[in-house]
Design an enzyme around this catalytic site. Structure first.
Site, short mmCIF file in Angstrom:
data_model
loop_
_atom_site.label_atom_id
_atom_site.label_comp_id
_atom_site.label_asym_id
_atom_site.label_seq_id
_atom_site.Cartn_x
_atom_site.Cartn_y
_atom_site.Cartn_z
N CYS A 1 -16.45 0.39 -8.31
CA CYS A 1 -15.52 -0.31 -9.19
C CYS A 1 -15.02 -1.59 -8.53
CB CYS A 1 -14.33 0.60 -9.52
SG CYS A 1 -13.36 1.03 -8.05
N SER A 31 -8.75 8.21 -3.82
CA SER A 31 -10.07 8.81 -3.98
C SER A 31 -10.01 10.33 -4.07
CB SER A 31 -10.98 8.41 -2.81
OG SER A 31 -10.54 8.99 -1.60
N ASP A 82 0.88 -1.16 0.00
CA ASP A 82 0.00 0.00 0.00
C ASP A 82 0.92 1.21 0.00
OD1 ASP A 82 -2.32 1.63 0.31
OD2 ASP A 82 -1.89 1.75 2.46
N ASP A 119 -0.65 11.82 5.23
CA ASP A 119 -1.00 13.16 5.66
C ASP A 119 -2.33 13.63 5.09
OD1 ASP A 119 1.34 13.47 7.20
OD2 ASP A 119 2.50 14.05 5.42
N ARG A 132 -11.02 -0.49 -6.36
CA ARG A 132 -10.84 0.17 -5.06
C ARG A 132 -10.82 -0.88 -3.96
NH1 ARG A 132 -11.12 4.78 -2.17
NH2 ARG A 132 -12.16 4.68 -0.15
N LYS A 133 -9.73 -0.91 -3.20
CA LYS A 133 -9.65 -1.84 -2.07
C LYS A 133 -10.78 -1.53 -1.07
CE LYS A 133 -5.45 -0.45 -1.48
NZ LYS A 133 -4.10 -0.18 -0.94
N ASP A 160 -1.78 -0.92 5.78
CA ASP A 160 -2.02 -0.38 7.12
C ASP A 160 -3.50 -0.34 7.47
OD1 ASP A 160 -2.58 1.67 5.27
OD2 ASP A 160 -2.12 3.24 6.72
N ASP A 189 0.07 5.17 0.93
CA ASP A 189 -0.08 6.12 2.03
C ASP A 189 -0.20 5.37 3.35
OD1 ASP A 189 -0.12 8.03 0.02
OD2 ASP A 189 -2.30 8.04 -0.10
#
Length: 246
Positions: free
Chosen positions: A168, A117, A72, A81, A171-172, A197, A74
């Site tokens: 969709c 997103s 992943d 952030d 998107r996880k 995370d 971020d």
């Protein structure tokens, strides 16, 4: 790759060396039989697709099936952030660059799969995501590391931008991004794993049939080192970096 494509093209046209040596009347008889038996034709098509995929992955230029680590982004590679897209404001997670290099040195593919997103919400555009990934690739190259491919999902069901306001499969926690990479690369699925995370990362990995580990926010290199320990070393030749959209 040219050799693989040449072989596959001949196979589909019935022009392999073996096909050339068969009697013409036998080939015509086989075609007639296929036309008269739809079920047999369906089985034959599946067999050919299977053989094509096996040839591409096992005997083509990317001949070595290799495990992969799916990161992943971020909160794992860079600090989360909130809707990060400006390279000037990106902060690497401690040990992240060294972690990527360790995975490279172990011979694994390195992939990034990230929900973005912010595109659907109108905070930034897809080009900004790609620009950030290009910057990350340059930063990693400084320490001798690389990412083989980036996949990102710009969608969100509540997005402000209409064309991205969709449910969709990328998107996880949906596994679409992972599956797209598995289709493009010769990945040893059983030896691969994802580091994320959030529970949505874990769910996406499980839906794609790979293991997952929930990152605790500590030093990423220290976190991943035990996961690579005692695994086979897969030596590969250097290759170019791909930056793809999800």
């Amino acid at each position: 790759m040219a050799l693989v494509l040449t072989h596959l093209g001949r196979e589909r046209r019935g022009l392999t060396q073996d096909a050339k040596t068969k009697p013409i009347h036998a080939t015509k008889a086989a075609r007639a039989q296929m036309k008269s038996h739809p079920a047999a034709r369906h089985v034959e098509m599946k067999r050919r697709l299977s053989e094509d995929r096996e040839y591409h992955f096992q005997r083509g230029p990317l001949s070595l099936m290799r495990p992969a680590v799916f990161f992943d982004r971020d909160g794992v590679l860079n600090e989360d952030d909130g809707y990060a897209f400006d390279p000037d404001k990106i902060r690497w997670v401690e040990g992240a660059q060294q972690a990527v290099k360790a995975v490279n040195d172990a011979g694994y593919f390195v992939f990034v799969v990230t929900n973005q997103s912010g595109v659907a919400r109108g905070f930034y555009e897809e080009r900004h995501v790609r620009k950030l990934h290009e910057w990350m690739s340059r930063e990693l190259a400084i320490v001798g590391a690389h990412i083989d491919a980036f996949e990102f999902c710009p969608h969100h069901p509540d997005g402000l931008i209409e064309r991205y306001r969709v449910l969709c499969n990328c998107r996880k926690p949906q596994p679409g991004m992972i599956r797209a990479l598995l289709e493009r690369y010769p990945v040893d699925i059983d030896s691969s794993f994802l580091i994320g995370d959030k529970q949505s990362d874990v769910a996406a990995a499980q839906a794609a049939g790979i293991a997952a580990h929930l990152f605790d926010g500590s030093n990423l290199h220290a976190f991943i080192a035990p996961l690579l320990k005692d695994r086979p070393l897969h030596r590969v030749q250097p290759h170019s970096v791909r930056v793809d959209g999800g």
